[in-house]
Motif scaffolding. Structure first.
Motif, PDB file in Angstrom:
ATOM      1  N   SER A  88       4.338   1.736   2.051  1.00 22.49           N
ATOM      2  CA  SER A  88       5.514   2.056   1.243  1.00 22.49           C
ATOM      3  C   SER A  88       6.176   3.339   1.741  1.00 22.49           C
ATOM      4  O   SER A  88       7.402   3.404   1.892  1.00 22.49           O
ATOM      5  CB  SER A  88       5.116   2.196  -0.226  1.00 22.49           C
ATOM      6  OG  SER A  88       6.244   2.547  -0.997  1.00 22.49           O
TER       7      SER A  88
ATOM      8  N   SER B 271       0.846  -1.198   0.000  1.00 19.52           N
ATOM      9  CA  SER B 271       0.000   0.000   0.000  1.00 19.52           C
ATOM     10  C   SER B 271       0.881   1.247   0.000  1.00 19.52           C
ATOM     11  O   SER B 271       2.039   1.210   0.427  1.00 19.52           O
ATOM     12  CB  SER B 271      -0.922   0.010   1.217  1.00 19.52           C
ATOM     13  OG  SER B 271      -0.174   0.248   2.397  1.00 19.52           O
ATOM     14  N   ALA B 272       0.309   2.349  -0.458  1.00 17.47           N
ATOM     15  CA  ALA B 272       1.054   3.605  -0.525  1.00 17.47           C
ATOM     16  C   ALA B 272       1.526   4.038   0.863  1.00 17.47           C
ATOM     17  O   ALA B 272       2.672   4.497   1.030  1.00 17.47           O
ATOM     18  CB  ALA B 272       0.186   4.696  -1.153  1.00 17.47           C
ATOM     19  N   GLN B 273       0.668   3.881   1.882  1.00 16.46           N
ATOM     20  CA  GLN B 273       1.032   4.286   3.242  1.00 16.46           C
ATOM     21  C   GLN B 273       2.182   3.435   3.791  1.00 16.46           C
ATOM     22  O   GLN B 273       3.140   3.954   4.348  1.00 16.46           O
ATOM     23  CB  GLN B 273      -0.179   4.186   4.176  1.00 16.46           C
ATOM     24  CG  GLN B 273       0.120   4.641   5.599  1.00 16.46           C
ATOM     25  CD  GLN B 273       0.556   6.105   5.675  1.00 16.46           C
ATOM     26  OE1 GLN B 273      -0.093   6.976   5.104  1.00 16.46           O
ATOM     27  NE2 GLN B 273       1.654   6.368   6.365  1.00 16.46           N
TER      28      GLN B 273
END
Length: 194
Positions: free
Chosen positions: A160, A156-158
């Protein structure tokens, strides 16, 4: 040794000359044996450092195996590999420093050399503690990212962002610790030459 000397000192009728002689014997005994005691304490400190490094190596090995499995499944593990490489670099840094200290302990022939080596060990332990706190953030994010890759195939972006931040913050901490210990070593060498 001390019990025998204690009974001599307990005598209220001890002469001044005998008191000086006993005091000299105690001082010589302590001077002779305190060096070995300090050397032993320093070696134990370095053994604790080595045990911590060994545990970190085992953990790093398990993480690397998990990453390799995910990579074999065709999943993108580039960020996971970057985190693993960073943990490995920290372990290698502390492993090399510990080996250097071990050699210094064995070579220490004077109280001054031994005191300096013990001081280096204490600084290394403090630096390791600070770095391990940073690496713990990497480990937490690494576990979360690994779980996400297993389940969804991506991070997930968070997670990452958290992992990237932890890696970069940890790298800065290690670089500062390396620079600080290098500066302190240079300052110590400079002051000894004066």
């Amino acid at each position: 040794f001390f019990e025998a000397e204690k009974s001599v000192l307990a005598d209220e009728n001890i002469s001044r000359e005998r008191l000086i002689q006993v005091s000299t014997e105690i001082r010589e005994f302590w001077s002779e044996h305190s060096f070995e005691l300090r050397k032993s304490a320093g070696a134990k400190l370095n053994a604790k450092i080595s045990a911590t490094i060994s545990n970190a190596e085992k953990f790093s090995g398990r993480v690397s195996e998990e990453i390799a499995k995910l990579k074999a499944e065709g999943k993108d593990v580039s960020l996971l590999e970057r985190a693993s490489v960073k943990l490995g670099a920290d372990i290698n840094f502390f492993k090399e420093a510990s080996a250097e200290l071990d050699a210094e302990y064995r070579a220490a022939d004077t109280k001054g050399e031994l005191a300096q080596t013990i001081h280096k060990s204490e600084r290394l332990l403090k630096a390791m503690h600070a770095q391990m706190r940073k690496d713990l953030a990497i480990v937490k994010s690494l576990f979360k990212a690994t779980s996400e890759v297993k389940v969804t195939g991506t991070i997930s972006a968070q997670t990452s962002a958290d992992l990237t931040h932890a890696i970069e913050e940890g790298e800065t901490e290690r670089e500062m610790a390396q620079a600080q210990s290098g500066l302190e070593a240079d300052a110590t060498a400079g002051s000894e030459g004066q």
